[in-house]
Scaffold this active site. Structure first.
Site: not given
Ligand code: DTR
Ligand code: CA
Ligand code: ZN
Ligand code: ZN
Length: 439
Positions: A45-46, A127, A139, A173-174, A202
């Site tokens: 489990d994370i 990203h 994001d 990335e943006e 993402d």
């Protein structure tokens, strides 16, 4: 670009913890080997608390650097340095790759976990940059934190995977997938060919979340869909994603890709609210690319589920032990296929026991001019027909030399299986040369 060597990722046919190794007694017309099974180590489990702590760190970095973590701004480099330090302390081999965009220096962070087959690299990435208007916690702090904590879990487990595990955090990335494009495009072709798959996260914790799975590589798609099916959470195929995030940089280089997404500015429909909860008629993330994309803009449930889903994929694909093919049975007796006629060829299977597998392989070798005449079915011992090949008025090529995979898990393995071949068009005849079943 020359066609890539098939690098399709193979996943465990179910996470099997026991290797079935009964050696079957050879029969007259069969060659047998140890019963097949695919092995994979179950993922841990994370811990959600750990992932949220990383988000708090990224929020603090933004707060201390003008409110953002954007390309070319101090908050971005501080984010890279923060994550790199954690990975160095966890035993990773890290590298910071620089690039320039819009006259500003950008950075990618690459972390390799020592060990595994260097020719089979499973890469996961996200990203790390935000837009200039905010901290970018969903994001894409969410994806960056999930990938980081999965990498740290690999270290805590001292995992010894069969594939080589690599993790990446992308810059800019943006501004157009700039960092990931730079990474892929500057990777030597020989190194690129070693990447068996790339998983992209993402926006994986949108406050009004949907559960979307990328539908690019079938194996990666299946791993994630199976995981969510195990949770009883329906998923949808990510439809707006093509080209919209860093997986596109890898896909454009012919690398199998997959990933997860919880939605951006699109509105959640009523049907989606029915299946996932949340609120219909408002965006999955109302703070998309806005200053309100902060630590408060996170669905803990979505973050937890997607972090665990990534770990499931990394462990399932990264630790899979490919075992020799299972018992096989072959019929090499020629059977003529006259014009407009149906014929069958039998194989008696014995000593396998239980059910046939979900990945029963039927290898067929039929010599026949204009193969479009042929309809081919596999008949199970109880008579159930599985269509292998349909006829085609346009397929004028000769001969059928193919291996079909059939989900025969509802059939008993032992018994008389038949290959049924129907010639359904006048002219052109042939014969079944041989066919083989592998369990
Ligand atoms: N372009 C991403 C957000 C985004 C929009 N659609 C998708 C589909 C799949 C992944 C990401 C996205 C960004 O703003 O970073
Ligand atoms: Ca978890
Ligand atoms: Zn964005
Ligand atoms: Zn993003």
């Amino acid at each position: 670009m020359p066609p890539r060597r098939a690098h399709r990722l193979r996943t465990a046919a179910g996470t099997v913890t026991v290797l079935a190794a009964a050696l079957l007694v050879p029969t007259a017309d069969a060659s047998v080997a140890a019963a097949p099974a695919a092995l994979a180590v179950p993922a841990p489990d994370i811990p959600l608390a750990n992932v949220k702590a990383h988000l708090a760190d990224l929020q603090a970095i933004a707060n201390a650097n003008g409110g953002n973590r954007a390309h070319g701004k101090p908050g971005y480099k501080a984010s890279i340095d923060h994550i790199k330090a954690k990975l160095d302390a966890a035993g990773y081999t890290t590298a910071v790759q620089q690039f320039t965009y819009n006259g500003l220096t950008g950075y990618n962070l690459i972390a390799d976990w020592p060990g595994g087959d260097p020719g089979q690299v499973l890469m996961s990435g996200a990203h790390l940059d935000s837009v200039a208007s905010g901290a970018g916690i969903n994001d894409n702090g969410s994806g960056s934190a999930a990938v980081l904590e999965t990498a740290l879990a690999v270290s805590r487990a001292a995992l010894q995977p069969t594939k080589h595990l690599r993790f990446g955090w992308w810059g800019a990335e943006e501004l157009g997938l700039v960092g990931s494009k730079h990474y892929v495009n500057t990777l030597p072709t020989t190194e690129r060919a070693k990447i068996a798959g790339y998983v992209n996260l993402d926006m994986v914790a949108s406050p009004n979340p949907g559960y979307f799975v990328y539908d690019d590589d079938p194996a990666l798609e299946k791993v994630f869909k199976d995981y969510y099916a195990g949770l009883g959470v329906p998923t949808e195929i990510e439809t707006e994603g093509d080209g919209r995030s860093d997986h596109a940089s890898f896909k454009n280089a012919g690398i199998p890709v997959g990933g997860l997404f919880t939605g951006a500015s699109r509105l959640k429909t009523s049907a989606q609210a029915q299946k996932w909860g949340g609120t219909a008629g408002i965006a999955f993330d109302r703070c998309y690319h806005s200053s309100c994309d902060t630590s408060a803009n996170i669905s803990d449930t979505a973050l937890d589920r997607n972090s665990d889903a990534l770990a499931h994929a990394v462990w399932t694909i990264g630790t899979e032990v490919a075992l020799p093919p299972g018992p096989s049975f072959e019929n090499t007796t020629d059977v003529t296929v006259p014009d407009n006629t149906t014929v069958t060829s039998p194989i008696t299977v014995s000593g396998v026991g239980g059910s046939a597998p979900a990945t029963l392989k039927a290898a067929v070798d039929i010599k026949h001019t204009w193969r479009g005449d042929l309809v081919i079915d596999l008949l199970a011992p109880d008579g159930t027909a599985y269509r292998l090949k349909n006829s085609s008025s346009s397929d004028s090529a000769d001969n059928v030399l193919a291996t079909y995979t059939v989900n025969a898990s509802s059939e008993a393995a032992d018994g008389v299986w038949k290959l049924r071949v129907q010639d359904v068009a006048t002219y052109d005849t042939g014969y079944i040369d041989s066919w083989k079943l592998t369990f």
